[in-house]
Write a protein that holds these residues in place. Structure first.
Motif, mmCIF file in Angstrom:
data_model
loop_
_atom_site.group_PDB
_atom_site.id
_atom_site.type_symbol
_atom_site.label_atom_id
_atom_site.label_comp_id
_atom_site.label_asym_id
_atom_site.label_seq_id
_atom_site.Cartn_x
_atom_site.Cartn_y
_atom_site.Cartn_z
ATOM 1 N N VAL A 76 3.732 52.639 17.364
ATOM 2 C CA VAL A 76 3.558 51.367 17.955
ATOM 3 C C VAL A 76 5.208 50.511 18.373
ATOM 4 O O VAL A 76 4.771 50.077 19.582
ATOM 5 N N ASP A 77 6.007 50.543 18.421
ATOM 6 C CA ASP A 77 7.091 50.368 17.908
ATOM 7 C C ASP A 77 8.447 50.849 17.688
ATOM 8 O O ASP A 77 8.127 52.186 17.370
ATOM 9 N N ARG A 78 9.952 50.740 17.934
ATOM 10 C CA ARG A 78 10.831 51.218 16.890
ATOM 11 C C ARG A 78 10.803 51.548 15.666
ATOM 12 O O ARG A 78 11.080 52.893 15.682
ATOM 13 N N ALA A 130 8.336 54.683 15.437
ATOM 14 C CA ALA A 130 8.871 55.654 16.377
ATOM 15 C C ALA A 130 9.336 56.321 14.900
ATOM 16 O O ALA A 130 9.400 57.875 15.337
ATOM 17 N N LYS A 158 3.166 59.774 21.715
ATOM 18 C CA LYS A 158 3.086 57.996 22.152
ATOM 19 C C LYS A 158 4.016 57.361 22.176
ATOM 20 O O LYS A 158 3.864 56.333 22.921
ATOM 21 N N VAL A 159 5.549 58.300 21.396
ATOM 22 C CA VAL A 159 6.819 57.513 21.937
ATOM 23 C C VAL A 159 7.313 57.277 23.022
ATOM 24 O O VAL A 159 7.611 56.034 23.430
ATOM 25 N N SER A 204 5.184 56.270 25.946
ATOM 26 C CA SER A 204 4.586 54.642 26.335
ATOM 27 C C SER A 204 5.272 53.427 25.318
ATOM 28 O O SER A 204 4.101 52.475 25.939
ATOM 29 N N ILE A 205 6.377 53.653 24.338
ATOM 30 C CA ILE A 205 6.316 52.705 23.587
ATOM 31 C C ILE A 205 6.490 51.100 24.552
ATOM 32 O O ILE A 205 7.895 51.890 25.186
ATOM 33 N N THR A 206 6.890 50.088 24.889
ATOM 34 C CA THR A 206 7.635 48.788 24.824
ATOM 35 C C THR A 206 8.114 48.298 24.197
ATOM 36 O O THR A 206 7.247 48.168 23.195
ATOM 37 N N ASP A 207 9.393 48.495 23.726
ATOM 38 C CA ASP A 207 9.653 47.812 23.166
ATOM 39 C C ASP A 207 10.857 47.841 22.948
ATOM 40 O O ASP A 207 11.669 48.415 23.138
ATOM 41 N N LYS A 245 14.489 56.313 22.652
ATOM 42 C CA LYS A 245 13.223 57.270 22.511
ATOM 43 C C LYS A 245 14.249 58.791 23.312
ATOM 44 O O LYS A 245 12.822 59.293 22.685
#
Length: 444
Positions: free
Chosen positions: A38-40, A43, A117-118, A120-123, A131
């Motif tokens: 869900v985040d860095r 990931a 998943k990675v 589309s993560i916004t972080d 990314k």
């Protein structure tokens, strides 16, 4: 569930800063992918999990297929299912074949979770470059998995989405071998666009992609492309070179030398099973894999093995054993791609393109590093045979020999295999029971 395509979780692994410690991880727990990526931080945890699975894939079982199916290694144990590889009568119930198939699909599934998943993560902490790197590494590892599936089994189910429930990916038929190879190339192309052109011997970069592309095109008989991509690595002499003496890439606890293009990192938290298989009892091993008499003779012949004789040693019972993996604890790296392979890939490609002086120059670079005189080969057939023989000794304790003989069409003549269907491994019987749409390879 036995079918590794139904694995539903990723391992949470310890977050550490440096390149080597990035890969020096210890399993903590397993929780749903939907919660983890869900985040860095998650990931980076996930891509560590992909590398951890790849290390399991390359630790012993997959490579043992390459070792035992060739003509360099003998099995000194008593398990009949291991002897099946040496006899080239592998059964679909063989536990090694099943374990390798499962471990590859575990790695694939973890890569697919990252790829799903990675992006589309916004972080704010997950920069675009980071990314891209994480996604590019997942593509590279998936490409390596499909390459290994293609050369070991031929066709395989092409799975590009993660498994999220027990019924996901059921009913996916096997591809053809060509389609599996094409999936590998698509993933390599995607990775090449995303990864940085840096030098890293433990994590995938654009250069690692180029090296695997060279191997890929050699297997696909695209000689011009094999030469092109091998040349990209060889030309980077500041970062990659044939070190002298031969054993300098592995002796004295060496790792990550200029000889290495891509190697897998093991640590005291996650040891490498190779050491125990090769080392004799006096060193705490089992010596169940050992160089056979023919290989020992080649390595100890000063006109063939040269300084590569350091790959073998004698134990206190005067028995020869392999000494590429020797560290205690067993933190030896697994050498996936070395610069020597790129020289011999380019040499073979050039020989196939009738560029014999250039082919001999590459071959002789590898021979010179081993303390040998230039090859006397002169005709195209002589040069190709000289390259085949050089690869046998240069990679004596690395799992190239079987796959080399199969891809060149020489396995029948060299290993006396009368049924060419036996060049591919059987699909594990348990996988066909789980998903009957998976068709068995002929002769099994």
């Amino acid at each position: 569930m036995k079918n590794s395509r139904y694995i539903l979780s990723l391992s949470l692994l310890l977050l550490i800063s440096s390149c080597e410690s990035f890969l020096d991880v210890q399993p903590r727990s397993s929780i749903s992918d939907e919660q983890t990526i869900v985040d860095r931080s998650s990931a980076e945890t996930a891509i560590r999990g992909v590398y951890a699975a790849l290390r399991g894939h390359y630790s012993t079982s997959f490579q043992s297929i390459g070792y035992l199916s060739g003509d360099n290694i003998q099995w000194t144990g008593s398990q009949s299912q291991v002897q099946e590889f040496i006899n080239h009568r592998v059964n679909a119930e063989n536990s090694t074949v099943s374990g390798v198939w499962n471990s590859i699909f575990v790695t694939l599934n973890r890569a697919n979770h990252v790829l799903d998943k990675v992006p589309s993560i916004t972080d704010p902490l997950l920069t675009e470059s980071l990314k891209n790197q994480i996604v590019g590494e997942a593509y590279f590892i998936r490409a390596l998995c499909y390459f290994d599936l293609a050369r070991t089994w031929g066709g395989a189910p092409i799975l590009t989405r993660p498994t999220l429930s027990p019924n996901d990916n059921r009913g996916v038929a096997r591809s053809t071998q060509a389609e599996a190879y094409e999936q590998s190339l698509r993933d390599l192309d995607a990775a090449e666009l995303l990864l940085p052109e840096t030098t890293n011997r433990f994590r995938a970069t654009r250069k690692t992609v180029w090296a695997l592309k060279a191997r890929y095109f050699l297997y696909r008989s695209n000689w011009a492309k094999a030469e092109e991509f091998a040349s990209k690595i060889i030309a980077d002499a500041a970062n990659y070179r044939l070190n002298k003496p031969y054993n300098s890439f592995f002796a004295n606890d060496a790792r990550g030398t200029q000889e290495s293009v891509f190697e897998l990192y093991y640590s005291i938290n996650e040891t490498n099973g190779h050491r125990g298989q090769w080392q004799p009892q006096q060193n705490g091993g089992t010596r169940q894999w050992a160089p056979n008499d023919a290989l020992v003779a080649l390595l100890n012949n000063p006109e063939i093995g040269g300084t590569r004789s350091t790959l073998v040693a004698r134990d206190n019972q005067n028995r020869w054993y392999g000494n590429l993996y020797y560290r205690s604890p067993a933190t030896d790296p697994t050498f996936v791609i070395r610069i020597a392979e790129l020289y011999l890939i380019r040499s073979e490609a050039r020989a196939q393109l009738a560029k014999l002086p250039e082919a001999l120059a590459d071959l002789n670079a590898v021979r010179d590093r081993a303390g040998l005189a230039a090859s006397p080969a002169s005709t195209q057939n002589e040069v190709l045979l000289a390259i085949e023989n050089e690869r046998r000794v240069e990679f004596a304790l690395e799992p190239h020999r079987w796959f080399d003989l199969v891809r060149t069409g020489r396995a029948g003549a060299v290993l006396s295999i009368s049924d060419p269907n036996r060049y591919l491994m059987p699909v594990p019987a348990e996988q066909i029971l789980i998903d009957p749409i998976l068709q068995q390879n002929p002769s099994y």
